[in-house]
Design an enzyme around this catalytic site. Sequence first.
Site, mmCIF file in Angstrom:
data_model
loop_
_atom_site.group_PDB
_atom_site.id
_atom_site.type_symbol
_atom_site.label_atom_id
_atom_site.label_comp_id
_atom_site.label_asym_id
_atom_site.label_seq_id
_atom_site.Cartn_x
_atom_site.Cartn_y
_atom_site.Cartn_z
ATOM 1 N N GLY A 37 -2.401 -1.151 -10.782
ATOM 2 C CA GLY A 37 -3.479 -2.115 -10.598
ATOM 3 C C GLY A 37 -3.276 -2.984 -9.374
ATOM 4 O O GLY A 37 -2.507 -2.633 -8.480
ATOM 5 N N HIS A 43 -4.883 2.022 -2.372
ATOM 6 C CA HIS A 43 -5.179 2.703 -3.644
ATOM 7 C C HIS A 43 -6.562 3.371 -3.571
ATOM 8 O O HIS A 43 -6.751 4.487 -4.044
ATOM 9 C CB HIS A 43 -5.244 1.696 -4.795
ATOM 10 C CG HIS A 43 -3.939 1.066 -5.145
ATOM 11 N ND1 HIS A 43 -3.685 -0.271 -4.949
ATOM 12 C CD2 HIS A 43 -2.811 1.578 -5.699
ATOM 13 C CE1 HIS A 43 -2.479 -0.555 -5.382
ATOM 14 N NE2 HIS A 43 -1.907 0.538 -5.821
ATOM 15 N N GLN A 159 9.710 7.795 -4.233
ATOM 16 C CA GLN A 159 9.032 8.004 -5.511
ATOM 17 C C GLN A 159 8.329 9.364 -5.524
ATOM 18 O O GLN A 159 8.392 10.107 -6.499
ATOM 19 C CB GLN A 159 8.017 6.880 -5.739
ATOM 20 C CG GLN A 159 7.023 7.138 -6.848
ATOM 21 C CD GLN A 159 6.163 5.943 -7.155
ATOM 22 O OE1 GLN A 159 6.629 4.972 -7.732
ATOM 23 N NE2 GLN A 159 4.892 5.985 -6.785
ATOM 24 N N SER A 191 0.179 -3.052 0.364
ATOM 25 C CA SER A 191 0.966 -3.052 -0.862
ATOM 26 C C SER A 191 0.517 -4.227 -1.713
ATOM 27 O O SER A 191 0.169 -5.289 -1.174
ATOM 28 C CB SER A 191 2.448 -3.214 -0.501
ATOM 29 O OG SER A 191 3.174 -3.651 -1.631
HETATM 30 O O1 PAF Z 1 3.456 3.631 -7.439
HETATM 31 C C1 PAF Z 1 3.137 3.005 -8.474
HETATM 32 O O2 PAF Z 1 2.208 2.193 -8.494
HETATM 33 C C2 PAF Z 1 3.919 3.230 -9.754
HETATM 34 O O3 PAF Z 1 5.275 3.408 -9.488
HETATM 35 C C3 PAF Z 1 3.369 4.393 -10.612
HETATM 36 C C4 PAF Z 1 3.459 5.729 -9.899
HETATM 37 C C5 PAF Z 1 1.914 4.107 -10.976
HETATM 38 C C6 PAF Z 1 4.161 4.506 -11.914
HETATM 39 O O4 PAF Z 1 4.113 3.320 -12.658
#
Ligand code: PAF
Length: 288
Positions: A37, A43, A159, A191
């Site tokens: 969120g 995003h 990640q 971010s």
């Molecule tokens: O990158 C993110 O926002 C988080 O690490 C994710 C991939 C949604 C997992 O909680």
Amino acid sequence: MSSKRRPQIYNTVDDLRRFLNQTRQQGHTIGFVPTMGSLHQGHLDLVHKASELADIVVVSIFVNPMQFGPHEDFDAYPRTLDSDCDALSDYRCDAVFAPTVREIYPKGVNTEIDVPGLSTILCGHHRPGHFKGVATVVTKLLNIVQPEVAVFGNKDYQQLQVIRTLVTDLLIPVEIVGADTTRERSGLAMSSRNAYLSATERETASLLYASLQAIGDALQNDHQVTATLKHQREHLAAAGFVIDYLEIRDANDLSRSYVESETAVILVAAKLGQARLIDNLVVSLASR
Ligand code: PAF
């Protein structure tokens, strides 16, 4: 962009699955964007990418306690579901999955997904347990949504490598797509944690990307790489950053031995005021 339509919000696994089953019966493919969120343009660009790759787009909004350390910002992390859904209305997003912690961890944490090696270097070294939390929640979310394609930001480079590895190892039938980092005009990678920066810190924060570019140039020209790295570390520290790491790694396995590889990645994590910022730059070494 399509005309404004607020996405339907699902809070439970059962309700979301019911919707997704109907969707699949209609022959639609599903694209998935997992988020915590506090959505920004970065995003929304992932959502746009997912809408190009699948018929139906699901965005999850879940601040995952398991990926935060005991002294990290889990409580302070911005929670803005209403404005997130407003922002998503400008994009093709059909469903928002916004579960409670209990819905995702009904019996606490009994099973963990660990990608050893990759999870203990770089950010994993500075945030012990972080990638176990990410890997576990992403596996759960992929099990819930069962999308054809899931889109993640290249900004969280390590990640993404952890997720690619677990998807391959656990034979999860999903295509993982990494999408380009969206940047402010200053170069600062977008971010949710940029919200912690003061106006002056925000200006300083743009030095991170400039440092990555300077090291990238040295790498590509094979000229004074070690000296440039050292200089950029000193430069960032003098500007007020507390550097967790600024390193060059092999882009495929994040090992230190990048020299023989075709592609390197320069990764940085540094604290500035209340914010811990990360960024990276992928550099092709093929033409050196
Ligand atoms: O990158 C993110 O926002 C988080 O690490 C994710 C991939 C949604 C997992 O909680």
